[in-house]
Design a protein around this motif. Structure first.
Motif, short mmCIF file in Angstrom:
data_model
loop_
_atom_site.label_atom_id
_atom_site.label_comp_id
_atom_site.label_asym_id
_atom_site.label_seq_id
_atom_site.Cartn_x
_atom_site.Cartn_y
_atom_site.Cartn_z
N VAL A 1 0.69 -1.34 -0.10
CA VAL A 1 -0.06 0.14 -0.06
C VAL A 1 0.75 1.20 -0.13
O VAL A 1 1.67 1.60 0.90
CB VAL A 1 -0.89 0.13 1.26
N PHE A 2 0.90 2.03 -1.01
CA PHE A 2 1.65 3.11 -1.34
C PHE A 2 0.92 4.58 -0.80
O PHE A 2 -0.48 4.53 -0.45
CB PHE A 2 1.97 3.50 -2.85
N GLN A 3 1.79 5.50 -0.28
CA GLN A 3 1.13 6.93 0.08
C GLN A 3 0.23 7.34 -1.01
O GLN A 3 -0.73 7.93 -0.74
CB GLN A 3 2.48 7.69 0.59
N ASP A 4 0.70 7.21 -2.36
CA ASP A 4 -0.01 7.88 -3.38
C ASP A 4 -1.34 7.09 -3.80
O ASP A 4 -1.62 7.39 -4.96
CB ASP A 4 0.81 8.45 -4.39
N TYR A 5 -1.63 5.97 -3.11
CA TYR A 5 -2.99 5.01 -3.62
C TYR A 5 -2.51 3.98 -4.67
O TYR A 5 -3.04 2.95 -4.64
CB TYR A 5 -4.09 6.00 -3.71
N ALA A 6 -2.00 4.82 -5.91
CA ALA A 6 -1.60 3.90 -7.24
C ALA A 6 -2.80 2.96 -7.54
O ALA A 6 -2.81 1.89 -7.88
CB ALA A 6 -0.39 3.06 -6.61
N LEU A 7 -4.03 3.81 -7.64
CA LEU A 7 -5.26 2.96 -8.05
C LEU A 7 -5.37 3.20 -9.42
O LEU A 7 -4.81 4.26 -10.06
CB LEU A 7 -6.52 3.64 -7.34
N PHE A 8 -5.94 2.38 -10.22
CA PHE A 8 -6.36 2.77 -11.72
C PHE A 8 -7.27 3.78 -11.78
O PHE A 8 -8.57 3.42 -11.57
CB PHE A 8 -6.73 1.25 -12.18
N VAL B 1 -14.34 -10.12 -3.15
CA VAL B 1 -13.95 -8.64 -3.43
C VAL B 1 -15.32 -7.99 -2.47
O VAL B 1 -14.69 -7.12 -1.94
CB VAL B 1 -14.31 -8.28 -4.84
N ASP B 2 -16.46 -8.45 -2.65
CA ASP B 2 -17.57 -7.59 -1.87
C ASP B 2 -17.30 -7.70 -0.45
O ASP B 2 -17.47 -6.51 0.06
CB ASP B 2 -19.00 -8.17 -2.25
N THR B 3 -16.65 -8.69 -0.03
CA THR B 3 -16.40 -8.86 1.59
C THR B 3 -15.33 -7.81 1.94
O THR B 3 -15.71 -7.16 2.78
CB THR B 3 -15.98 -10.22 1.77
N LEU B 4 -14.32 -7.73 1.06
CA LEU B 4 -13.29 -6.66 1.42
C LEU B 4 -14.04 -5.14 1.28
O LEU B 4 -13.44 -4.35 1.79
CB LEU B 4 -11.92 -6.93 0.49
N ILE B 5 -14.69 -4.93 0.38
CA ILE B 5 -15.20 -3.56 -0.01
C ILE B 5 -16.13 -3.27 1.22
O ILE B 5 -16.20 -2.21 1.82
CB ILE B 5 -16.15 -3.70 -1.15
N GLU B 6 -16.78 -4.10 1.74
CA GLU B 6 -17.62 -3.95 3.23
C GLU B 6 -16.69 -3.72 4.23
O GLU B 6 -17.01 -2.92 5.17
CB GLU B 6 -18.47 -5.20 3.34
N MET B 7 -15.77 -4.46 4.41
CA MET B 7 -14.69 -4.45 5.44
C MET B 7 -14.09 -3.13 5.60
O MET B 7 -13.84 -2.70 6.84
CB MET B 7 -13.41 -5.47 5.27
N VAL B 8 -13.84 -2.16 4.27
CA VAL B 8 -13.26 -0.99 4.55
C VAL B 8 -14.21 0.00 4.36
O VAL B 8 -13.85 1.05 4.17
CB VAL B 8 -12.10 -0.88 3.31
N GLY B 9 -15.57 -0.23 4.42
CA GLY B 9 -16.68 0.79 4.46
C GLY B 9 -17.01 1.32 3.09
O GLY B 9 -17.27 2.52 2.99
N GLN C 1 -11.13 7.84 1.18
CA GLN C 1 -11.89 6.80 0.67
C GLN C 1 -10.63 6.08 -0.38
O GLN C 1 -10.79 4.81 -0.32
CB GLN C 1 -13.05 7.32 -0.11
N LYS C 2 -9.79 6.92 -1.08
CA LYS C 2 -8.90 6.24 -1.89
C LYS C 2 -8.00 5.44 -0.85
O LYS C 2 -7.57 4.23 -1.59
CB LYS C 2 -7.96 7.13 -2.67
N GLN C 3 -7.51 5.75 0.16
CA GLN C 3 -6.73 4.83 0.91
C GLN C 3 -7.24 3.60 1.42
O GLN C 3 -6.71 2.61 1.41
CB GLN C 3 -6.07 5.49 2.09
N ARG C 4 -8.55 3.65 1.59
CA ARG C 4 -9.49 2.65 1.95
C ARG C 4 -9.33 1.36 0.95
O ARG C 4 -9.17 0.46 1.02
CB ARG C 4 -10.83 2.87 2.44
N VAL C 5 -9.59 2.05 -0.38
CA VAL C 5 -9.79 1.17 -1.49
C VAL C 5 -8.06 0.54 -1.82
O VAL C 5 -8.05 -0.59 -2.29
CB VAL C 5 -10.17 2.14 -2.80
N ALA C 6 -7.14 1.18 -1.48
CA ALA C 6 -5.75 0.77 -1.75
C ALA C 6 -5.48 -0.30 -0.84
O ALA C 6 -4.76 -1.32 -1.11
CB ALA C 6 -4.71 1.96 -1.55
#
Length: 287
Positions: A85-92, A111-119, A135-140
């Protein structure tokens, strides 16, 4: 168990130095690499993940050698099972939250379980440009976990966020670590963050590990403070006879304060408090 014993020539703020890193981390533990920018913290993460090669030495993960210079062993990045997990998120940017996780996932059913885990359930169809920093950091974080790694590597993940958001995400990370039990290594220069999350810390200065132990052993300063009046956040509360000992994060510093039963009765971990002197004795008050 992660065992690192390597050397690497690195550039620091004072010039090039030979870093000799000897780090041992128990399986399922939460370790932090602490020090100033350029001290070599991120380099150790990259060496472990296989993104950078040591000049010499050995790296073992759960008894398996993933790097050995002398014997020519260098397991590739995709075989080391490290989530980064990087500081700058590195999301697509062209993918939604769910698509970002599905791209990295080894089992799309999770995937859905992880999405729920991070709200992020309500925002799973949004793209990164429409999300806040938190929110971006949660996704990362969720995307790093989607690959089912054995080791989670966090490179100052909350440094760009405001204090309240950092506190919230630190709580969430602590809960995720407790739930999954994944070996976690955090790079940070925030003492309060390290104290709150890690059970072991390595202090690094210009490529040299200067001390290691629990956060209490490495950070707590037992010298007597002079006059002060600061606000902080309670990290820990311990009862000692008829008194209470509070460990409080004041910006990036850690303080311990003795409180009476009356002072401590309404205070819980996470509360913001005022530290002040009264007849040269530190006192604490919830705010």
């Amino acid at each position: 168990m992660i065992e690192i014993d390597v050397t690497k020539r690195i550039k620091t703020a004072t010039g090039e130095v030979d870093m000799h890193a000897v780090v041992d981390i128990e399986k399922g533990g939460f370790c932090s690499l602490f020090g100033k920018s350029g001290a070599g913290k991120t380099t150790i993460l990259r060496l472990l993940a296989g993104l950078t090669n040591p000049d010499d030495g050995v790296i073992r993960i759960d008894g398996k050698i993933v790097f050995d210079k002398k014997n020519g062993i260098n397991i590739p990045v995709n075989k080391r099972k490290c989530g980064f997990v990087f500081q700058d998120y590195a999301l697509f940017p062209n993918m939604t939250v769910k698509q970002n996780l599905e791209y990295a996932s080894t089992d799309k059913k999770n995937v859905d379980t992880l999405i729920e885990m991070v709200g992020m359930t309500e925002l799973k169809d949004r793209k990164p440009a429409t999300l806040s920093g938190g929110q971006k950091q949660r996704v990362a974080l969720a995307r790093a976990l989607a690959a089912e790694p054995e080791i989670l590597l966090l490179d100052e993940p909350f440094a760009a966020l405001d204090a309240d958001m950092r506190f919230t995400l630190q709580n969430e990370l602590k809960e995720i670590h407790s739930t999954l039990g994944i070996t976690t290594i955090l790079v940070s220069h925030d003492k309060g963050e390290v104290f709150k999350l890690a059970n072991k810390v390595y202090m690094i200065n210009d490529g040299v590990i200067t001390s290691h132990g629990t956060p209490e052993e490495v950070f707590t300063d037992t010298t007597v403070s002079g006059k002060f009046k600061f606000t902080g956040r309670v990290l820990k509360i311990e009862k000692s006879d008829c008194l209470f000992i509070l460990t409080v994060a004041v910006e990036s510093e850690i303080s311990t304060v003795v409180a009476t039963r009356t002072e401590a009765e309404n205070i819980t971990v996470g509360d913001r408090v005022l530290l002040y002197t009264k007849a040269f004795n530190p006192s604490v008050q919830k705010i």
